[in-house]
Design a protein around this motif. Structure first.
Motif, PDB file in Angstrom:
ATOM      1  N   GLU A   1       1.254   1.379  10.908  1.00 20.86           N
ATOM      2  CA  GLU A   1       1.689   2.765  10.998  1.00 20.86           C
ATOM      3  C   GLU A   1       3.084   2.886  10.391  1.00 20.86           C
ATOM      4  OE1 GLU A   1       0.546   5.066  14.515  1.00 20.86           O
ATOM      5  OE2 GLU A   1       2.668   5.606  14.679  1.00 20.86           O
ATOM      6  N   TYR A   2       3.142   3.535   9.236  1.00 24.89           N
ATOM      7  CA  TYR A   2       4.416   3.701   8.543  1.00 24.89           C
ATOM      8  C   TYR A   2       5.239   4.761   9.271  1.00 24.89           C
ATOM      9  CZ  TYR A   2       7.768   3.631   4.744  1.00 24.89           C
ATOM     10  OH  TYR A   2       8.922   3.471   4.018  1.00 24.89           O
ATOM     11  N   GLN A   3       6.486   4.413   9.562  1.00 27.90           N
ATOM     12  CA  GLN A   3       7.330   5.283  10.372  1.00 27.90           C
ATOM     13  C   GLN A   3       8.170   6.231   9.509  1.00 27.90           C
ATOM     14  OE1 GLN A   3       7.025   4.804  14.076  1.00 27.90           O
ATOM     15  NE2 GLN A   3       5.282   4.027  12.915  1.00 27.90           N
ATOM     16  N   CYS A   4       7.890   7.528   9.666  1.00 24.31           N
ATOM     17  CA  CYS A   4       8.686   8.566   8.995  1.00 24.31           C
ATOM     18  C   CYS A   4       9.414   9.407  10.035  1.00 24.31           C
ATOM     19  CB  CYS A   4       7.785   9.447   8.131  1.00 24.31           C
ATOM     20  SG  CYS A   4       7.035   8.595   6.727  1.00 24.31           S
ATOM     21  N   GLY A   5       9.751   8.776  11.158  1.00 28.96           N
ATOM     22  CA  GLY A   5      10.356   9.502  12.262  1.00 28.96           C
ATOM     23  C   GLY A   5      11.635  10.230  11.900  1.00 28.96           C
ATOM     24  N   ARG A   6      12.426   9.652  11.006  1.00 22.48           N
ATOM     25  CA  ARG A   6      13.700  10.271  10.627  1.00 22.48           C
ATOM     26  C   ARG A   6      13.601  11.038   9.307  1.00 22.48           C
ATOM     27  NH1 ARG A   6      14.592   5.765  13.485  1.00 22.48           N
ATOM     28  NH2 ARG A   6      16.163   5.845  15.134  1.00 22.48           N
ATOM     29  N   GLY A   7      12.384  11.246   8.874  1.00 18.54           N
ATOM     30  CA  GLY A   7      12.173  11.997   7.644  1.00 18.54           C
ATOM     31  C   GLY A   7      11.200  11.283   6.720  1.00 18.54           C
ATOM     32  N   VAL A   8      10.507  12.045   5.890  1.00 17.84           N
ATOM     33  CA  VAL A   8       9.536  11.473   4.956  1.00 17.84           C
ATOM     34  C   VAL A   8      10.291  11.068   3.699  1.00 17.84           C
ATOM     35  CG1 VAL A   8       7.409  11.868   3.673  1.00 17.84           C
ATOM     36  CG2 VAL A   8       7.731  12.943   5.917  1.00 17.84           C
ATOM     37  N   ARG A   9      10.609   9.797   3.630  1.00 21.28           N
ATOM     38  CA  ARG A   9      11.449   9.296   2.526  1.00 21.28           C
ATOM     39  C   ARG A   9      10.735   8.319   1.602  1.00 21.28           C
ATOM     40  NH1 ARG A   9      16.376   8.084   6.765  1.00 21.28           N
ATOM     41  NH2 ARG A   9      16.815  10.272   7.296  1.00 21.28           N
ATOM     42  N   LEU A  10       9.522   7.956   1.929  1.00 19.70           N
ATOM     43  CA  LEU A  10       8.770   7.029   1.088  1.00 19.70           C
ATOM     44  C   LEU A  10       8.223   7.772  -0.119  1.00 19.70           C
ATOM     45  CD1 LEU A  10       7.453   4.225   0.657  1.00 19.70           C
ATOM     46  CD2 LEU A  10       5.518   5.047   2.029  1.00 19.70           C
ATOM     47  N   GLY A  11       8.557   7.280  -1.311  1.00 22.86           N
ATOM     48  CA  GLY A  11       8.064   7.910  -2.533  1.00 22.86           C
ATOM     49  C   GLY A  11       6.571   7.700  -2.693  1.00 22.86           C
ATOM     50  N   LEU A  12       5.908   8.677  -3.319  1.00 23.46           N
ATOM     51  CA  LEU A  12       4.454   8.598  -3.468  1.00 23.46           C
ATOM     52  C   LEU A  12       4.042   7.437  -4.377  1.00 23.46           C
ATOM     53  CD1 LEU A  12       3.468  12.372  -3.754  1.00 23.46           C
ATOM     54  CD2 LEU A  12       3.625  10.920  -1.723  1.00 23.46           C
ATOM     55  N   ASP A  13       4.837   7.140  -5.394  1.00 21.66           N
ATOM     56  CA  ASP A  13       4.503   6.017  -6.284  1.00 21.66           C
ATOM     57  C   ASP A  13       4.546   4.695  -5.535  1.00 21.66           C
ATOM     58  OD1 ASP A  13       4.161   7.753  -8.372  1.00 21.66           O
ATOM     59  OD2 ASP A  13       6.103   7.363  -9.304  1.00 21.66           O
ATOM     60  N   LYS A  14       5.588   4.514  -4.735  1.00 26.81           N
ATOM     61  CA  LYS A  14       5.706   3.277  -3.961  1.00 26.81           C
ATOM     62  C   LYS A  14       4.598   3.187  -2.925  1.00 26.81           C
ATOM     63  CE  LYS A  14       9.176   0.363  -1.706  1.00 26.81           C
ATOM     64  NZ  LYS A  14      10.596   0.290  -1.268  1.00 26.81           N
ATOM     65  N   ALA A  15       4.273   4.324  -2.308  1.00 22.55           N
ATOM     66  CA  ALA A  15       3.188   4.351  -1.328  1.00 22.55           C
ATOM     67  C   ALA A  15       1.870   3.938  -1.972  1.00 22.55           C
ATOM     68  CB  ALA A  15       3.070   5.744  -0.716  1.00 22.55           C
ATOM     69  N   ALA A  16       1.638   4.402  -3.193  1.00 23.32           N
ATOM     70  CA  ALA A  16       0.406   4.057  -3.906  1.00 23.32           C
ATOM     71  C   ALA A  16       0.358   2.554  -4.212  1.00 23.32           C
ATOM     72  CB  ALA A  16       0.298   4.866  -5.191  1.00 23.32           C
ATOM     73  N   LYS A  17       1.520   1.976  -4.539  1.00 26.54           N
ATOM     74  CA  LYS A  17       1.579   0.525  -4.788  1.00 26.54           C
ATOM     75  C   LYS A  17       1.265  -0.245  -3.506  1.00 26.54           C
ATOM     76  CE  LYS A  17       4.984   0.822  -8.558  1.00 26.54           C
ATOM     77  NZ  LYS A  17       6.382   0.536  -8.964  1.00 26.54           N
ATOM     78  N   MET A  18       1.794   0.242  -2.373  1.00 30.09           N
ATOM     79  CA  MET A  18       1.504  -0.391  -1.089  1.00 30.09           C
ATOM     80  C   MET A  18       0.007  -0.317  -0.782  1.00 30.09           C
ATOM     81  SD  MET A  18       4.715   1.021   1.157  1.00 30.09           S
ATOM     82  CE  MET A  18       4.148   0.298   2.703  1.00 30.09           C
ATOM     83  N   ALA A  19      -0.593   0.834  -1.079  1.00 35.24           N
ATOM     84  CA  ALA A  19      -2.022   1.009  -0.836  1.00 35.24           C
ATOM     85  C   ALA A  19      -2.851   0.033  -1.665  1.00 35.24           C
ATOM     86  CB  ALA A  19      -2.431   2.444  -1.149  1.00 35.24           C
ATOM     87  N   ALA A  20      -2.442  -0.150  -2.931  1.00 34.75           N
ATOM     88  CA  ALA A  20      -3.173  -1.056  -3.818  1.00 34.75           C
ATOM     89  C   ALA A  20      -3.086  -2.496  -3.324  1.00 34.75           C
ATOM     90  CB  ALA A  20      -2.618  -0.949  -5.239  1.00 34.75           C
ATOM     91  N   LEU A  21      -1.949  -2.850  -2.729  1.00 34.17           N
ATOM     92  CA  LEU A  21      -1.783  -4.211  -2.197  1.00 34.17           C
ATOM     93  C   LEU A  21      -2.522  -4.388  -0.876  1.00 34.17           C
ATOM     94  CD1 LEU A  21       2.035  -4.584  -2.944  1.00 34.17           C
ATOM     95  CD2 LEU A  21       0.185  -5.847  -4.066  1.00 34.17           C
ATOM     96  N   ALA A  22      -2.660  -3.297  -0.125  1.00 32.48           N
ATOM     97  CA  ALA A  22      -3.284  -3.374   1.197  1.00 32.48           C
ATOM     98  C   ALA A  22      -4.802  -3.356   1.135  1.00 32.48           C
ATOM     99  CB  ALA A  22      -2.791  -2.213   2.058  1.00 32.48           C
ATOM    100  N   ALA A  23      -5.357  -2.647   0.169  1.00 34.31           N
ATOM    101  CA  ALA A  23      -6.813  -2.457   0.110  1.00 34.31           C
ATOM    102  C   ALA A  23      -7.607  -3.766   0.098  1.00 34.31           C
ATOM    103  CB  ALA A  23      -7.177  -1.594  -1.091  1.00 34.31           C
ATOM    104  N   PRO A  24      -7.241  -4.757  -0.740  1.00 34.18           N
ATOM    105  CA  PRO A  24      -8.007  -6.002  -0.746  1.00 34.18           C
ATOM    106  C   PRO A  24      -7.896  -6.783   0.570  1.00 34.18           C
ATOM    107  CG  PRO A  24      -6.594  -5.824  -2.695  1.00 34.18           C
ATOM    108  CD  PRO A  24      -6.161  -4.771  -1.746  1.00 34.18           C
ATOM    109  N   LYS A  25      -6.879  -6.473   1.347  1.00 33.38           N
ATOM    110  CA  LYS A  25      -6.659  -7.167   2.614  1.00 33.38           C
ATOM    111  C   LYS A  25      -7.223  -6.376   3.804  1.00 33.38           C
ATOM    112  CE  LYS A  25      -2.336  -9.105   0.778  1.00 33.38           C
ATOM    113  NZ  LYS A  25      -2.909 -10.411   0.420  1.00 33.38           N
TER     114      LYS A  25
END
Length: 290
Positions: A42-66
């Protein structure tokens, strides 16, 4: 049951061991999570949504095979029950921002605190929250996020079990986030036995009457509290604070439930999530033998 609906265990944010093991960036979260034997984060955005969409997409690509499933905790300053309309409308925008990041991460669940009662009755606060929730669902649908799942969380302010279930009644997609630590704290230690957990699960099933009662979201940690409310989160090692995870894990196995179980321990989230996973598997395997 779809593989997406299997029970999952993971963490809210990273444990202290993330940095201790030499990991440094959020792009390494999938590797660390898989190494710990977990499959949710669970990615924490409690203090604001600061994660960039490009970086989030890279994280998703790394997480999917796992096979790691992401969810997002929306900003803490959401207040769906505020007396100020601007704050209620801003809360909808924060949910939209969270939805965009969640989609980029490949996830679908957006967890949020609904707000507080402030200088109004609980009934009035809930009515405002219900109205804001209806508007939020419409806004997400209009923005193309109809596949996202809003998860209001049980908490110490506006967020009793029944209040959260009422919010879930706005739309069949809204799924409860049952924080057992919060429920235990707000009832001053009301979760003492397996029967206490069963009553919560039964009430949820009765109110929802559908698959959401099987595939809900869970937050779990030991929480210190006083008559004034919650004080702080602790680790599983601090056994003087409740609630106990074992009875819940047994019930999840016995009833064949498939929630996403997110551990919110203070610094040992991953280790304690692994402990819950082991408890669940032991209970499940024992059930198979019997």
């Amino acid at each position: 049951m779809s593989d997406d609906w299997k029970i999952r265990f993971g963490t809210a944010g990273t444990s202290d061991s993330f940095a201790a093991q030499g990991y440094k960036t959020s792009l390494e979260v999938p590797e660390y999570t898989a190494k710990m034997g977990l499959n949710a984060f669970e990615y924490q955005c409690g203090r604001g949504v600061r994660l960039g969409l490009d970086k989030a997409a890279k994280m998703a690509a790394l997480a999917a095979p796992k096979d790691i499933l992401f969810s997002v905790h929306a900003p803490y300053y959401i207040s769906m029950s505020s007396l100020e309309e601007d704050k209620r409308l801003n809360s909808i925008q924060y949910l939209l921002q969270s939805a965009a990041v969640c989609r980029a991460l490949g996830g679908k669940r957006i967890i949020f605190h609904s707000g507080s009662c402030g200088k109004q009755s609980r009934e009035a606060a809930l009515e405002k929250a219900l109205d804001t929730m209806r508007r939020a669902v419409e806004a997400l649908d209009e923005a193309g996020f109809a596949d996202m799942t809003l998860c209001p969380e049980t908490m110490g302010q506006l967020g009793t079990l029944d209040e959260v279930l009422a919010l879930c009644g706005v739309d069949e997609r809204i799924t409860p986030c049952i924080d057992f630590g919060h429920l235990n704290a707000r009832t001053l230690g009301g979760i003492q036995s397996k029967a206490d957990y069963a009553a919560i699960l039964d009430r949820m099933a009765e109110a929802l009457g559908d698959e959401r009662a099987q595939r809900f979201h869970v937050h779990f940690s030991r929480i210190e509290y006083s008559k004034g409310g919650e004080k702080r989160h602790w680790t599983f090692a601090e056994t003087q604070f409740g609630p106990e995870p074992q009875p819940l894990m047994e019930l999840l196995a016995e009833r064949g439930l498939a929630p996403v179980v997110i551990c919110e321990s203070a610094g040992t989230q991953a280790e304690d999530a692994c402990t819950m996973q082991q408890m669940y598997r032991a209970a499940r395997d024992l059930r198979k033998i019997l």
